[in-house]
Design a protein around this motif. Structure first.
Motif, PDB file in Angstrom:
ATOM      1  N   MET A 247     -10.084  27.240   7.754  1.00  0.00           N
ATOM      2  CA  MET A 247     -11.283  26.480   8.014  1.00  0.00           C
ATOM      3  C   MET A 247     -11.074  24.983   7.770  1.00  0.00           C
ATOM      4  O   MET A 247     -11.563  24.140   8.528  1.00  0.00           O
ATOM      5  N   GLN A 248     -10.331  24.639   6.728  1.00  0.00           N
ATOM      6  CA  GLN A 248     -10.130  23.214   6.398  1.00  0.00           C
ATOM      7  C   GLN A 248      -9.390  22.506   7.526  1.00  0.00           C
ATOM      8  O   GLN A 248      -9.750  21.401   7.931  1.00  0.00           O
ATOM      9  N   LYS A 249      -8.346  23.125   8.043  1.00  0.00           N
ATOM     10  CA  LYS A 249      -7.596  22.505   9.133  1.00  0.00           C
ATOM     11  C   LYS A 249      -8.434  22.444  10.412  1.00  0.00           C
ATOM     12  O   LYS A 249      -8.306  21.505  11.204  1.00  0.00           O
ATOM     13  N   ALA A 250      -9.274  23.426  10.622  1.00  0.00           N
ATOM     14  CA  ALA A 250     -10.132  23.409  11.802  1.00  0.00           C
ATOM     15  C   ALA A 250     -11.124  22.248  11.724  1.00  0.00           C
ATOM     16  O   ALA A 250     -11.339  21.530  12.709  1.00  0.00           O
ATOM     17  N   ILE A 251     -11.739  22.048  10.547  1.00  0.00           N
ATOM     18  CA  ILE A 251     -12.679  20.933  10.378  1.00  0.00           C
ATOM     19  C   ILE A 251     -11.963  19.603  10.600  1.00  0.00           C
ATOM     20  O   ILE A 251     -12.482  18.683  11.235  1.00  0.00           O
ATOM     21  N   ARG A 252     -10.733  19.474  10.027  1.00  0.00           N
ATOM     22  CA  ARG A 252      -9.978  18.219  10.216  1.00  0.00           C
ATOM     23  C   ARG A 252      -9.662  17.999  11.688  1.00  0.00           C
ATOM     24  O   ARG A 252      -9.700  16.869  12.182  1.00  0.00           O
ATOM     25  N   LYS A 253      -9.332  19.066  12.401  1.00  0.00           N
ATOM     26  CA  LYS A 253      -9.008  18.934  13.817  1.00  0.00           C
ATOM     27  C   LYS A 253     -10.250  18.496  14.599  1.00  0.00           C
ATOM     28  O   LYS A 253     -10.169  17.674  15.519  1.00  0.00           O
ATOM     29  N   ILE A 254     -11.444  19.044  14.241  1.00  0.00           N
ATOM     30  CA  ILE A 254     -12.677  18.672  14.936  1.00  0.00           C
ATOM     31  C   ILE A 254     -12.989  17.196  14.689  1.00  0.00           C
ATOM     32  O   ILE A 254     -13.363  16.460  15.602  1.00  0.00           O
ATOM     33  N   ARG A 255     -12.822  16.745  13.428  1.00  0.00           N
ATOM     34  CA  ARG A 255     -13.099  15.339  13.112  1.00  0.00           C
ATOM     35  C   ARG A 255     -12.171  14.415  13.881  1.00  0.00           C
ATOM     36  O   ARG A 255     -12.579  13.366  14.375  1.00  0.00           O
TER      37      ARG A 255
END
Length: 446
Positions: A11-19
């Motif tokens: 989830m953390q990497k997904a949020i960073r990718k979205i940002r």
């Protein structure tokens, strides 16, 4: 609205990718974990809170959407246009039509759509649940364990060899320093037997590369000879020369020797003797005796005559020797003597007579007093009476005073010659050996 899906291992990497891709204005509509272990997040771009959920994408397989903007500071409230549409729907359903008396009915007010919630990154414990747990490392095979053990042993051996090499180099360096110190001390002790000062000895030893052999002593003596300032022998026994110094150092005797050698070689027609010693009774009688024997003129400079006038009178002569009054460095009349030498013609060379029988400090004091008249050199006298020549040699080296003549006896005209550094050092070694043997005989008996 536009929708985009993002996949990431957790989830953390997904949020960073979205940002990174969309920015903080994106709103999370749903998230789920795929069979592959990845996390898939559906986001909405240009989210409008007035739109009903039915306007969004239809995906029955997805769980209920959690609409949350990425960086919204607070939960968004339902928009005013959405409330108006609820009222319009209630009116169209007949909620406002008149009812029969006693007829009961319920008005179901449609609940407003839930406001999008701001996404907050989960705490480490929650994040651990959302992300994929790290893969448990499998136990290495026996061959790998042996290889790692061998690598550790090789590393230990390498470090041991490096430490051993460093210790060996340090030991060699310490041994070289100790050996150098031993050789230095031995050579310094040998040089002290010549009577040299510590300052001269340290300079000689520091400039040499010692080997511990007999050649070290020869190299030290050669270097010592090169350190002695010598006035060129071609200037000896010619020109206009004044001899100065304390009483009893041999000034008059030195003048008689030089004059006799010159007369024997060139004749008496070009030699003149001058004395300024009028402080002692009959002080100039010895010089007049030399003049009668050599058949050369003798002039006396007193308070009624001027030294420069006498020098001009005999300016045509090849050799002019000037004898001065011997005075103690603390004598008040010495100032008048030095003032006369300062006023003398520039071609008058001024030599200081230093007896090798005096102590080093006495010689140094004499040089300091007479150096105010800009000495051109010195004469080392009484070499035959001295028990050590090192004191006089140390003074001329430290003061940088060139040696022009050396006198080693009372015989006229034999016991004087132009200075030669290597001959002077040989004489110093010979004197130290002779008096060292004499001292041993006197101390321990024959």
């Amino acid at each position: 609205m536009q929708y985009r899906r993002f996949r990431a291992p957790d989830m953390q990497k997904a949020i960073r990718k979205i940002r990174d891709a969309v920015g903080p204005d994106a709103v999370i509509m749903s998230n789920k974990r795929l069979p592959t272990g990845e996390v898939e997040i559906l986001i909405a771009i240009d989210y409008d809170g007035s739109m009903t959920p039915k306007n969004g994408p239809q995906n029955k397989a997805e769980p209920s959407a959690v609409s949350a903007p990425i960086d919204s500071p607070s939960a968004a409230k339902p928009s005013a246009s959405y409330q108006e549409r609820i009222e319009q729907a209630r009116n169209m359903s007949g909620a406002s039509a008149p009812k029969a008396k006693g007829e009961a009915y319920e008005v179901f007010e449609e609940a407003p759509a839930p406001a999008p919630k701001r996404y907050v990154e989960p705490e480490p414990a929650i994040q651990e649940d959302l992300s994929i747990r790290p893969h448990v490392q499998e136990r290495p095979s026996p061959d790998e364990e042996k290889l790692r053990a061998m690598e550790k042993e090789l590393e230990q051996v390498r470090r041991l060899l490096e430490q051993t090499q460093e210790d060996k180099q340090q030991a060699v360096a310490q041994s070289a320093v100790a050996k150098r110190q031993t050789l230095d001390q031995r050579l310094q002790q040998q040089l002290k037997t010549l009577g040299l000062s510590d300052r001269v000895i340290e300079k000689i030893v520091a400039d040499l590369s010692l080997t511990g052999r007999e050649e070290d002593w020869k190299k030290a003596l050669s270097h010592l000879a090169d350190s002695i300032p010598i006035r060129s022998s071609s200037e000896a026994f010619s020109g206009c020369i004044a001899f100065m110094g304390p009483t009893g150092v041999g000034k008059t005797t030195t003048i008689g020797k030089i004059a006799a050698q010159y007369v024997l070689k060139y004749g008496s027609n070009s030699v003149v003797l001058i004395t300024t010693d009028t402080y002692r009774i009959a002080a100039h009688e010895q010089l007049r005796t030399f003049g009668r024997i050599l058949n050369v003129p003798v002039e006396v400079v007193n308070e009624y005559t001027d030294l420069n006038e006498v020098l001009d009178k005999y300016s045509e002569y090849s050799l002019i020797l000037v004898d001065t009054a011997g005075m103690n460095p603390r004598d008040r009349n010495l100032e008048r003597q030095l003032a006369m030498m300062k006023r003398a013609r520039g071609y008058l060379k001024k030599l200081l007579v230093l007896p090798c029988t005096s102590q080093r400090q006495v010689l140094k004091t004499v040089v300091d007093v007479y150096s105010q008249i800009q000495l051109d050199g010195c004469v080392l006298s009484k070499l035959d009476e001295s028990a050590s020549l090192g004191e006089a040699i140390s003074v001329v080296i430290e003061e940088g005073l060139p040696v022009m003549y050396v006198a080693d006896g009372q015989r006229i005209p034999d016991d004087i010659e132009p200075a030669r550094a290597h001959n002077l050092i040989s004489r110093a070694v010979y004197t130290a050996e002779q008096f060292g043997q004499l001292y041993g005989v006197l101390k321990y008996g024959s």
